[in-house]
Design a protein around this motif. Structure first.
Motif, PDB file in Angstrom:
ATOM      1  N   GLU A  71       0.825  -1.211   0.000  1.00  0.00           N
ATOM      2  CA  GLU A  71       0.000   0.000   0.000  1.00  0.00           C
ATOM      3  C   GLU A  71       0.862   1.265   0.000  1.00  0.00           C
ATOM      4  O   GLU A  71       0.569   2.229  -0.718  1.00  0.00           O
ATOM      5  CB  GLU A  71      -0.895  -0.011   1.236  1.00  0.00           C
ATOM      6  CG  GLU A  71      -1.750   1.234   1.422  1.00  0.00           C
ATOM      7  CD  GLU A  71      -2.426   1.259   2.780  1.00  0.00           C
ATOM      8  OE1 GLU A  71      -2.549   2.361   3.363  1.00  0.00           O
ATOM      9  OE2 GLU A  71      -2.813   0.183   3.276  1.00  0.00           O
ATOM     10  N   GLY A  76       0.664  -1.681  -6.531  1.00  0.00           N
ATOM     11  CA  GLY A  76      -0.125  -2.911  -6.566  1.00  0.00           C
ATOM     12  C   GLY A  76       0.655  -4.128  -7.023  1.00  0.00           C
ATOM     13  O   GLY A  76       1.675  -4.031  -7.706  1.00  0.00           O
ATOM     14  N   ARG A 268       4.730  -0.967  -9.872  1.00  0.00           N
ATOM     15  CA  ARG A 268       3.970  -2.218  -9.957  1.00  0.00           C
ATOM     16  C   ARG A 268       4.881  -3.444  -9.789  1.00  0.00           C
ATOM     17  O   ARG A 268       6.062  -3.401 -10.111  1.00  0.00           O
ATOM     18  CB  ARG A 268       3.243  -2.279 -11.297  1.00  0.00           C
ATOM     19  CG  ARG A 268       2.128  -1.251 -11.422  1.00  0.00           C
ATOM     20  CD  ARG A 268       1.590  -1.151 -12.833  1.00  0.00           C
ATOM     21  NE  ARG A 268       2.550  -0.529 -13.748  1.00  0.00           N
ATOM     22  CZ  ARG A 268       2.297  -0.255 -15.021  1.00  0.00           C
ATOM     23  NH1 ARG A 268       1.093  -0.523 -15.517  1.00  0.00           N
ATOM     24  NH2 ARG A 268       3.217   0.311 -15.783  1.00  0.00           N
TER      25      ARG A 268
END
Length: 384
Positions: A71, A76, A268
């Motif tokens: 987070e 993600g 990511r």
């Protein structure tokens, strides 16, 4: 005493005593404050002192911590291929290695979310010299790989690690994670070292040690970070190599890498399961090859799986085009993404040092070259 006492994780019966030993350690308090920012110290401590198994510790404290890391420092985590795995089945996961703690922690988080067997995971004993980290790693089901050994001591250590891994996989039905090589990949050029596979097969009693691999289920895993949070920390080692100098780690370098890997920017992240190597291992086993050649063939197979499954991000394509001075992959990133990548690079790397710039770019570009090679090897036209 068990033959594995010097390397094994804690047993469940030992978990609570170990937790109580570190419950007031400032490092644990910092971790829990990060993981449960709205919780009181008294509450999480009460939950922790009533924890009596490694799984409960991992699920109730490590797993939420990993979610908080994602987070705070990433955009993600995505996954692929976990549906190929079966519950209540032990696998030997072999992956490329980017981050000291996160690689195996992210894998275990994904296994937990998919209802699969969690792993016991290899960690270099150089990373857990501090008493707190040693206890924490054992609670997190890590087993130690002894580093810096030579000769007879290295052989005996390798035999012990091999026997422990075999016991975990076959006798205890416990999955195991290990990296494809000793230590993290510094240049993004992921390759499986034959020595790792040789170590794994040392516990096979039969005349052909390669038959060990037919007893277990090997799963190659590709771990892809859009930004490597420790990229800048690799600069001193690159410089030393460019000067043909021996690189000597700083006193707290491993800990700084560990910390930067956790809190540093990653953007990511993707974890890809690349199938189970049952068919491939049977084919290699049937070949008229020497044991070293069979291990080399297996290493090549694992490499191709990891390369093919690697998730290439805009950062990889941008670095490739910058490194080679062309626009081969310009369709895979935007002008804004390129500008952002170049800004990050210029802030981190001495732009007057051409070697460092090229090394930085190569770290992100090598996965592009490796995947291209893997796809060519496995394409139908390459068979003729």
């Amino acid at each position: 005493m068990s033959q594995f006492d010097s390397i094994r994780p804690l047993y469940d019966a030992e978990a609570n005593a170990a937790i109580r030993k570190i419950i007031d350690d400032p490092m644990l308090e910092a971790m829990m404050s990060f993981t449960f920012p709205s919780d009181t110290k008294e509450h999480w401590k009460d939950l922790m002192v009533h924890t009596h198994s490694l799984r409960d510790f991992q699920v109730n404290f490590i797993y939420p911590g990993i979610q908080k890391v994602l987070e705070k420092s990433s955009e993600g985590l995505s996954t692929g291929g976990f549906d190929q795995l079966e519950s209540n089945t032990a696998y030997l996961f072999i992956s490329n290695h980017r981050d000291i703690i996160l690689d195996t922690s992210l894998l275990n988080a994904c296994l937990y979310e998919n209802g699969l067997v969690l792993t016991t995971s290899a960690i270099g004993d150089n990373l857990i010299q501090k008493p707190f980290l040693h206890t924490l790693s054992r609670l997190n089901r890590n087993f130690a790989i002894k580093r810096g050994l030579q000769g007879r001591a290295l052989l005996e250590s390798s035999q012990m690690a091999s026997a422990y891994i075999k016991k975990s996989l076959i006798s205890e039905n416990r999955s195991v994670w290990t990296a494809q090589r000793e230590g993290r990949t510094k240049d993004g050029n992921d390759a499986t070292h034959r020595g790792v596979l040789k170590m794994l097969s040392l516990s096979e009693e039969r005349q052909d040690p390669f038959m060990y691999f037919e007893k277990i289920k090997i799963v190659p895993i590709s771990i892809s970070y859009e930004y490597d949070p420790t990229d800048v920390l690799k600069m001193p080692e690159w410089l030393a190599k460019s000067r043909d100098e021996k690189y000597v780690k700083g006193e707290n370098e491993d800990f700084l890498n560990l910390l930067r890997g956790i809190i540093g920017t990653k953007k990511r992240i993707h974890l890809q399961v690349n199938g189970i190597l049952d068919k491939e291992i049977r084919e290699i086993s049937a070949m008229e090859l020497s044991q070293p050649d069979k291990l080399s063939k297996l290493a090549e197979t694992i490499d191709q799986k990891i390369w093919a499954g690697y998730k290439l991000w805009p950062s990889n394509y941008i670095a490739h085009d910058l490194l080679y001075g062309d626009e081969e992959y310009i369709g895979f990133y935007s002008a804004e993404e390129k500008k952002s990548f170049e800004k990050r690079m210029n802030e981190k790397v001495n732009t007057k040092n051409e070697f460092l710039i090229k090394s930085f770019l190569a770290m992100y570009a090598n996965p592009v070259n490796n995947q291209k090679a893997a796809l060519q090897i496995n394409s139908p036209s390459s068979q003729f």
